[in-house]
Write a protein that holds these residues in place. Structure first.
Motif, PDB file in Angstrom:
ATOM      1  N   LYS A   3       0.856  -1.178   0.000  1.00 32.77           N
ATOM      2  CA  LYS A   3       0.000   0.000   0.000  1.00 32.77           C
ATOM      3  C   LYS A   3       0.891   1.227   0.000  1.00 32.77           C
ATOM      4  O   LYS A   3       2.086   1.157   0.256  1.00 32.77           O
ATOM      5  N   ARG A   4       0.321   2.339  -0.289  1.00 34.96           N
ATOM      6  CA  ARG A   4       1.103   3.563  -0.339  1.00 34.96           C
ATOM      7  C   ARG A   4       0.442   4.585   0.580  1.00 34.96           C
ATOM      8  O   ARG A   4      -0.716   4.908   0.404  1.00 34.96           O
ATOM      9  N   THR A   5       1.188   5.033   1.564  1.00 32.88           N
ATOM     10  CA  THR A   5       0.628   5.955   2.544  1.00 32.88           C
ATOM     11  C   THR A   5       0.567   7.372   2.008  1.00 32.88           C
ATOM     12  O   THR A   5      -0.415   8.061   2.189  1.00 32.88           O
ATOM     13  N   ALA A   6       1.587   7.830   1.347  1.00 40.64           N
ATOM     14  CA  ALA A   6       1.599   9.178   0.794  1.00 40.64           C
ATOM     15  C   ALA A   6       1.905   9.082  -0.693  1.00 40.64           C
ATOM     16  O   ALA A   6       2.896   8.483  -1.092  1.00 40.64           O
ATOM     17  N   GLU A   7       1.029   9.658  -1.502  1.00 45.66           N
ATOM     18  CA  GLU A   7       1.196   9.580  -2.950  1.00 45.66           C
ATOM     19  C   GLU A   7       2.500  10.259  -3.365  1.00 45.66           C
ATOM     20  O   GLU A   7       2.832  11.347  -2.899  1.00 45.66           O
ATOM     21  N   GLY A   8       3.241   9.593  -4.250  1.00 44.37           N
ATOM     22  CA  GLY A   8       4.484  10.153  -4.744  1.00 44.37           C
ATOM     23  C   GLY A   8       5.706   9.764  -3.942  1.00 44.37           C
ATOM     24  O   GLY A   8       6.825   9.927  -4.401  1.00 44.37           O
ATOM     25  N   GLU A   9       5.509   9.281  -2.743  1.00 40.08           N
ATOM     26  CA  GLU A   9       6.646   8.870  -1.916  1.00 40.08           C
ATOM     27  C   GLU A   9       6.858   7.373  -2.068  1.00 40.08           C
ATOM     28  O   GLU A   9       5.907   6.598  -2.014  1.00 40.08           O
ATOM     29  N   PRO A  10       8.117   6.962  -2.239  1.00 37.75           N
ATOM     30  CA  PRO A  10       8.370   5.522  -2.378  1.00 37.75           C
ATOM     31  C   PRO A  10       8.167   4.790  -1.051  1.00 37.75           C
ATOM     32  O   PRO A  10       8.355   5.350   0.026  1.00 37.75           O
ATOM     33  N   ILE A  11       7.785   3.549  -1.172  1.00 41.60           N
ATOM     34  CA  ILE A  11       7.676   2.684   0.007  1.00 41.60           C
ATOM     35  C   ILE A  11       9.098   2.345   0.447  1.00 41.60           C
ATOM     36  O   ILE A  11       9.964   2.039  -0.374  1.00 41.60           O
ATOM     37  N   ILE A  12       9.343   2.399   1.723  1.00 38.77           N
ATOM     38  CA  ILE A  12      10.686   2.097   2.253  1.00 38.77           C
ATOM     39  C   ILE A  12      10.749   0.621   2.634  1.00 38.77           C
ATOM     40  O   ILE A  12       9.916   0.119   3.384  1.00 38.77           O
ATOM     41  N   ILE A  13      11.744  -0.042   2.077  1.00 40.85           N
ATOM     42  CA  ILE A  13      12.036  -1.441   2.397  1.00 40.85           C
ATOM     43  C   ILE A  13      13.379  -1.438   3.120  1.00 40.85           C
ATOM     44  O   ILE A  13      14.348  -0.861   2.630  1.00 40.85           O
ATOM     45  N   VAL A  47      15.032   0.633  -1.243  1.00 45.01           N
ATOM     46  CA  VAL A  47      15.572  -0.336  -0.295  1.00 45.01           C
ATOM     47  C   VAL A  47      16.748   0.311   0.429  1.00 45.01           C
ATOM     48  O   VAL A  47      17.696   0.788  -0.204  1.00 45.01           O
ATOM     49  N   LEU A  48      16.650   0.320   1.752  1.00 46.25           N
ATOM     50  CA  LEU A  48      17.701   0.905   2.580  1.00 46.25           C
ATOM     51  C   LEU A  48      18.331  -0.158   3.462  1.00 46.25           C
ATOM     52  O   LEU A  48      17.633  -1.045   3.955  1.00 46.25           O
ATOM     53  N   ASP A  49      19.637  -0.062   3.641  1.00 43.22           N
ATOM     54  CA  ASP A  49      20.325  -0.931   4.589  1.00 43.22           C
ATOM     55  C   ASP A  49      19.873  -0.507   5.979  1.00 43.22           C
ATOM     56  O   ASP A  49      19.984   0.666   6.349  1.00 43.22           O
ATOM     57  N   ALA A  50      19.333  -1.438   6.754  1.00 37.32           N
ATOM     58  CA  ALA A  50      18.757  -1.111   8.057  1.00 37.32           C
ATOM     59  C   ALA A  50      19.805  -0.564   9.025  1.00 37.32           C
ATOM     60  O   ALA A  50      19.483   0.276   9.863  1.00 37.32           O
ATOM     61  N   LYS A  51      21.037  -1.003   8.904  1.00 36.07           N
ATOM     62  CA  LYS A  51      22.073  -0.578   9.846  1.00 36.07           C
ATOM     63  C   LYS A  51      22.661   0.787   9.478  1.00 36.07           C
ATOM     64  O   LYS A  51      22.791   1.669  10.321  1.00 36.07           O
ATOM     65  N   THR A  52      23.016   0.955   8.186  1.00 40.82           N
ATOM     66  CA  THR A  52      23.712   2.180   7.779  1.00 40.82           C
ATOM     67  C   THR A  52      22.780   3.229   7.176  1.00 40.82           C
ATOM     68  O   THR A  52      23.146   4.401   7.097  1.00 40.82           O
ATOM     69  N   GLY A  53      21.620   2.804   6.701  1.00 42.40           N
ATOM     70  CA  GLY A  53      20.698   3.731   6.042  1.00 42.40           C
ATOM     71  C   GLY A  53      21.054   3.998   4.593  1.00 42.40           C
ATOM     72  O   GLY A  53      20.404   4.811   3.926  1.00 42.40           O
ATOM     73  N   ASP A  54      22.074   3.308   4.075  1.00 36.20           N
ATOM     74  CA  ASP A  54      22.473   3.487   2.679  1.00 36.20           C
ATOM     75  C   ASP A  54      21.382   2.972   1.742  1.00 36.20           C
ATOM     76  O   ASP A  54      20.721   1.964   2.015  1.00 36.20           O
ATOM     77  N   ASP A  55      21.232   3.647   0.607  1.00 36.31           N
ATOM     78  CA  ASP A  55      20.284   3.221  -0.420  1.00 36.31           C
ATOM     79  C   ASP A  55      20.912   2.074  -1.210  1.00 36.31           C
ATOM     80  O   ASP A  55      21.928   2.250  -1.880  1.00 36.31           O
ATOM     81  N   ILE A  56      20.328   0.886  -1.110  1.00 35.01           N
ATOM     82  CA  ILE A  56      20.850  -0.293  -1.809  1.00 35.01           C
ATOM     83  C   ILE A  56      19.839  -0.820  -2.835  1.00 35.01           C
ATOM     84  O   ILE A  56      19.872  -1.994  -3.207  1.00 35.01           O
ATOM     85  N   THR A  57      18.960   0.078  -3.292  1.00 34.50           N
ATOM     86  CA  THR A  57      17.931  -0.312  -4.265  1.00 34.50           C
ATOM     87  C   THR A  57      18.564  -0.921  -5.517  1.00 34.50           C
ATOM     88  O   THR A  57      18.104  -1.956  -6.009  1.00 34.50           O
ATOM     89  N   HIS A  58      19.609  -0.296  -6.038  1.00 34.52           N
ATOM     90  CA  HIS A  58      20.271  -0.788  -7.249  1.00 34.52           C
ATOM     91  C   HIS A  58      20.755  -2.220  -7.065  1.00 34.52           C
ATOM     92  O   HIS A  58      20.554  -3.076  -7.925  1.00 34.52           O
ATOM     93  N   THR A  59      21.383  -2.479  -5.948  1.00 40.52           N
ATOM     94  CA  THR A  59      21.910  -3.815  -5.661  1.00 40.52           C
ATOM     95  C   THR A  59      20.784  -4.842  -5.588  1.00 40.52           C
ATOM     96  O   THR A  59      20.899  -5.946  -6.130  1.00 40.52           O
TER      97      THR A  59
END
Length: 184
Positions: A3-13, A47-59
């Motif tokens: 589901k999407r809570t706010a339109e235009g904002e990506p879902i955080i994984i 997709v964010l690394d839970a520990k560092t917060g880095d964006d790892i979507t590409h990976t």
């Protein structure tokens, strides 16, 4: 699922060290297959690394492609393409490849949408539909030539089902006799 809570904002994984993926929008753990489904449904996520917060979507997206390629019966990426892609790393053309690939994919999506639109408009204007219609007429004519009872005559009265069945049996017997004679 997503589901999407706010339109235009990506879902955080969030991806945890134990390799589990957590969808913060639905408060549930998901799999790579779930993420692939979200991509197919055009759901925007990050997709964010839970520990560092880095964006790892590409990976993670690359990992989904590797999984799809290794488990699918048909590969989308030919070996020659993969070799060419690998040879571009470290090459002077590497910086141009992302924009080129994006433009190529955008062009492909546009062509795909136009093709789907043509099918949606109907097959009457499609040359393949005309060929199919011609093939059907040819099959009907062939059936009429070999089995005269299949001819449609508007003036002839309808025969009873029993008479039609008996006539078909006679025709089948005659055809079988001709086939037996030909095979000798």
């Amino acid at each position: 699922m997503a589901k999407r809570t706010a339109e235009g904002e990506p879902i955080i994984i969030k991806k945890y060290a134990n390799r589990r993926l957590y969808n913060t929008d639905t408060s549930s753990y998901i799999t790579l297959d779930d993420l692939a489904l979200m991509v197919r449904e055009n759901v925007d996520f990050q997709v964010l690394d839970a520990k560092t917060g880095d964006d790892i979507t590409h990976t993670i997206l690359t990992q989904i492609i590797v999984e799809e390629e290794s488990h699918g019966s048909q590969h989308m990426l030919p070996v020659s393409f993969l070799r060419d892609l690998i040879s571009m790393y470290g090459n002077s053309m590497q910086s141009m490849m992302p924009s080129y690939l994006e433009a190529s994919m955008a062009h492909f999506r546009k062509n795909r949408a136009e093709l789907q639109s043509a099918f949606a408009k109907g097959l009457e204007t499609n040359p393949f539909a005309k060929m199919a219609e011609a093939n059907i007429k040819m099959m009907q004519n062939a059936a009429e030539a070999f089995i005269p009872a299949t001819r449609k005559t508007e003036d002839a009265p309808q025969k009873a089902d029993d008479d039609d069945l008996a006539q078909m049996r006679e025709q089948m017997a005659a055809m079988q006799k001709k086939l037996d004679e030909l095979s000798k």
